[in-house]
Motif scaffolding. Structure first.
Motif, PDB file in Angstrom:
ATOM      1  N   PHE A 135      33.283  35.811  37.067  1.00  0.00           N
ATOM      2  CA  PHE A 135      33.594  36.628  35.892  1.00  0.00           C
ATOM      3  C   PHE A 135      33.695  35.744  34.651  1.00  0.00           C
ATOM      4  N   PRO A 136      33.528  36.324  33.469  1.00  0.00           N
ATOM      5  CA  PRO A 136      33.642  35.534  32.233  1.00  0.00           C
ATOM      6  C   PRO A 136      34.981  34.801  32.160  1.00  0.00           C
ATOM      7  N   THR A 137      34.997  33.670  31.464  1.00  0.00           N
ATOM      8  CA  THR A 137      36.205  32.847  31.349  1.00  0.00           C
ATOM      9  C   THR A 137      37.369  33.614  30.742  1.00  0.00           C
ATOM     10  N   TRP A 138      37.081  34.475  29.749  1.00  0.00           N
ATOM     11  CA  TRP A 138      38.165  35.200  29.091  1.00  0.00           C
ATOM     12  C   TRP A 138      38.859  36.162  30.056  1.00  0.00           C
ATOM     13  N   VAL A 139      38.093  36.720  31.018  1.00  0.00           N
ATOM     14  CA  VAL A 139      38.688  37.613  32.023  1.00  0.00           C
ATOM     15  C   VAL A 139      39.628  36.811  32.915  1.00  0.00           C
ATOM     16  N   PHE A 140      39.163  35.643  33.325  1.00  0.00           N
ATOM     17  CA  PHE A 140      39.986  34.744  34.148  1.00  0.00           C
ATOM     18  C   PHE A 140      41.267  34.379  33.410  1.00  0.00           C
ATOM     19  N   ASP A 141      41.158  34.019  32.125  1.00  0.00           N
ATOM     20  CA  ASP A 141      42.325  33.603  31.339  1.00  0.00           C
ATOM     21  C   ASP A 141      43.333  34.738  31.180  1.00  0.00           C
ATOM     22  N   VAL A 142      42.832  35.957  30.958  1.00  0.00           N
ATOM     23  CA  VAL A 142      43.725  37.114  30.787  1.00  0.00           C
ATOM     24  C   VAL A 142      44.504  37.401  32.055  1.00  0.00           C
ATOM     25  N   VAL A 143      43.810  37.464  33.180  1.00  0.00           N
ATOM     26  CA  VAL A 143      44.478  37.760  34.459  1.00  0.00           C
ATOM     27  C   VAL A 143      45.404  36.612  34.852  1.00  0.00           C
ATOM     28  N   HIS A 144      45.003  35.389  34.533  1.00  0.00           N
ATOM     29  CA  HIS A 144      45.857  34.229  34.802  1.00  0.00           C
ATOM     30  C   HIS A 144      47.159  34.330  34.018  1.00  0.00           C
TER      31      HIS A 144
ATOM     32  N   LEU B 180      43.929  37.698  42.972  1.00  0.00           N
ATOM     33  CA  LEU B 180      42.991  38.333  42.047  1.00  0.00           C
ATOM     34  C   LEU B 180      42.382  37.295  41.107  1.00  0.00           C
ATOM     35  N   VAL B 181      43.218  36.363  40.636  1.00  0.00           N
ATOM     36  CA  VAL B 181      42.728  35.275  39.774  1.00  0.00           C
ATOM     37  C   VAL B 181      41.675  34.461  40.525  1.00  0.00           C
ATOM     38  N   GLY B 182      41.942  34.160  41.798  1.00  0.00           N
ATOM     39  CA  GLY B 182      40.998  33.412  42.614  1.00  0.00           C
ATOM     40  C   GLY B 182      39.688  34.159  42.813  1.00  0.00           C
ATOM     41  N   ALA B 183      39.799  35.470  43.049  1.00  0.00           N
ATOM     42  CA  ALA B 183      38.605  36.289  43.254  1.00  0.00           C
ATOM     43  C   ALA B 183      37.747  36.334  41.988  1.00  0.00           C
TER      44      ALA B 183
ATOM     45  N   ILE C 178      56.461  38.355  45.573  1.00  0.00           N
ATOM     46  CA  ILE C 178      55.681  39.503  46.060  1.00  0.00           C
ATOM     47  C   ILE C 178      54.698  39.972  44.989  1.00  0.00           C
ATOM     48  N   ILE C 179      55.128  39.967  43.738  1.00  0.00           N
ATOM     49  CA  ILE C 179      54.251  40.381  42.641  1.00  0.00           C
ATOM     50  C   ILE C 179      53.205  39.311  42.337  1.00  0.00           C
ATOM     51  N   PHE C 180      53.618  38.055  42.417  1.00  0.00           N
ATOM     52  CA  PHE C 180      52.733  36.959  42.032  1.00  0.00           C
ATOM     53  C   PHE C 180      51.556  36.774  42.989  1.00  0.00           C
ATOM     54  N   LEU C 181      51.801  36.898  44.288  1.00  0.00           N
ATOM     55  CA  LEU C 181      50.771  36.580  45.280  1.00  0.00           C
ATOM     56  C   LEU C 181      49.488  37.404  45.107  1.00  0.00           C
ATOM     57  N   PRO C 182      49.564  38.743  45.027  1.00  0.00           N
ATOM     58  CA  PRO C 182      48.315  39.501  44.833  1.00  0.00           C
ATOM     59  C   PRO C 182      47.640  39.200  43.494  1.00  0.00           C
ATOM     60  N   LEU C 183      48.432  38.941  42.454  1.00  0.00           N
ATOM     61  CA  LEU C 183      47.858  38.575  41.159  1.00  0.00           C
ATOM     62  C   LEU C 183      47.150  37.226  41.243  1.00  0.00           C
ATOM     63  N   PHE C 184      47.752  36.315  41.987  1.00  0.00           N
ATOM     64  CA  PHE C 184      47.152  34.991  42.182  1.00  0.00           C
ATOM     65  C   PHE C 184      45.835  35.110  42.945  1.00  0.00           C
TER      66      PHE C 184
ATOM     67  N   SER D 218      49.419  36.988  35.584  1.00  0.00           N
ATOM     68  CA  SER D 218      50.065  36.528  36.822  1.00  0.00           C
ATOM     69  C   SER D 218      51.290  35.665  36.526  1.00  0.00           C
ATOM     70  N   ALA D 219      51.256  34.942  35.389  1.00  0.00           N
ATOM     71  CA  ALA D 219      52.386  34.076  35.018  1.00  0.00           C
ATOM     72  C   ALA D 219      53.616  34.892  34.629  1.00  0.00           C
ATOM     73  N   TRP D 220      53.418  36.165  34.347  1.00  0.00           N
ATOM     74  CA  TRP D 220      54.528  37.033  33.941  1.00  0.00           C
ATOM     75  C   TRP D 220      55.191  37.734  35.125  1.00  0.00           C
ATOM     76  N   SER D 221      54.863  37.330  36.346  1.00  0.00           N
ATOM     77  CA  SER D 221      55.400  38.004  37.531  1.00  0.00           C
ATOM     78  C   SER D 221      56.921  37.988  37.578  1.00  0.00           C
ATOM     79  N   SER D 222      57.548  36.900  37.116  1.00  0.00           N
ATOM     80  CA  SER D 222      59.014  36.827  37.130  1.00  0.00           C
ATOM     81  C   SER D 222      59.626  37.804  36.123  1.00  0.00           C
ATOM     82  N   THR D 223      58.972  37.987  34.980  1.00  0.00           N
ATOM     83  CA  THR D 223      59.462  38.950  33.987  1.00  0.00           C
ATOM     84  C   THR D 223      59.301  40.365  34.512  1.00  0.00           C
ATOM     85  N   PHE D 224      58.166  40.643  35.158  1.00  0.00           N
ATOM     86  CA  PHE D 224      57.958  41.965  35.757  1.00  0.00           C
ATOM     87  C   PHE D 224      59.028  42.246  36.805  1.00  0.00           C
ATOM     88  N   ALA D 225      59.315  41.251  37.656  1.00  0.00           N
ATOM     89  CA  ALA D 225      60.314  41.422  38.717  1.00  0.00           C
ATOM     90  C   ALA D 225      61.688  41.687  38.127  1.00  0.00           C
TER      91      ALA D 225
END
Length: 275
Positions: free
Chosen positions: A37-46, A28-31, A20-26, A49-56
């Protein structure tokens, strides 16, 4: 003072909330990629999103382990002294797999460079980006919690296959961004799942030999890092990794060092140590 109720199905709840947490973050990465957007913005949000399991896991922690501290729980996963022999063996196995795949691809490739990285600076950046966008964000939840929790009811091997399956399925949205369709997509998913579950078994074996979360983090890191270094057809790369990691997983299952994957007496000791 009322006692907080303990979650009845902690692993199922964890997997559900992670997705549930990962899908909207994913999305957002696609958007971010679509809108340029600059590559660094993409890398940060990416990476986030990989931390969704830790957040959960952090959100559910008080209901899974009432009265315990999340920070202390995480510290416990790194408290055991690292065994050099365990780390070295794991890295050597992965380095061997990398060299074998590199040899196969180099003999069948027509590209100018067999590597995707052209400078030391980019290599260092790629290494740490992979570390943040995968192992560090995923291992606390999937390995530190879900794997260990399931080992209280099942053998480490069975728990690895179950968690490996759900961990692989968590990547489902990513499968449909590869551009593959039809039989190619089916092959990609099949090889991906074999590689993931096999790697999960390898992680579990080495983690149970040392009981420090650094071990699966290292294995996860080099799996991602090595596959990203080779310039080749993605399906072929996934297939080679699936084959080699499956062979390693089967060998470890057969050898079962110190009964870290199955065996009533030793499995009971491992489970007691994890509780």
């Amino acid at each position: 003072m009322s006692r907080e109720k303990k979650l009845k199905k902690p692993i199922a709840s964890f997997i559900l909330l992670t997705n549930i947490i990962f899908l909207p973050l994913f999305l957002l990465v696609g958007a971010i990629r679509i809108f340029g957007f600059p590559t660094w913005v993409f890398d940060v949000v990416h990476c986030i999103s990989a931390w969704s399991s830790t957040f959960a896991f952090a959100i559910l922690f008080k209901k899974i382990y009432p009265g315990q501290s999340f920070t202390q729980f995480v510290k416990e996963k790194f408290k055991h002294k690292l065994k050099f022999s365990v780390i070295l063996t794991a890295i050597m196995i992965q380095a061997f797999i990398f060299l074998m795949i590199l040899f196969i691809v180099s003999n069948n490739s027509e590209v100018d460079s067999i590597f995707t990285i052209s400078s030391w600076g980019m290599l260092i950046y790629f290494f740490f980006k992979n570390l943040l966008a995968g192992p560090l964000g995923e291992e606390i939840g999937w390995r530190g919690f879900a794997q260990i929790e399931l080992q209280k009811k099942h053998s480490p091997l069975k728990a690895s296959i179950i968690i490996g399956f759900w961990w692989g399925l968590w990547h489902l949205p990513i499968w449909f961004t590869t551009g593959f369709m039809g039989i190619d997509l089916i092959k990609y998913i099949l090889f991906f799942m074999i590689a993931i579950i096999s790697t999960k078994i390898v992680m579990t074996a080495f983690y149970n030999l040392n009981q420090n979360l650094i071990i699966p983090i290292i294995i996860h890191q080099f799996f991602n890092f090595f596959i990203g270094l080779i310039n080749g057809n993605l399906i072929d790369l996934i297939m080679y990794n699936a084959i080699f990691y499956l062979v390693v997983a089967v060998l470890i299952i057969v050898i079962n060092p110190k009964k870290v994957l199955y065996g009533k007496e030793d499995a009971s000791v491992i489970n007691c140590n994890f509780q």
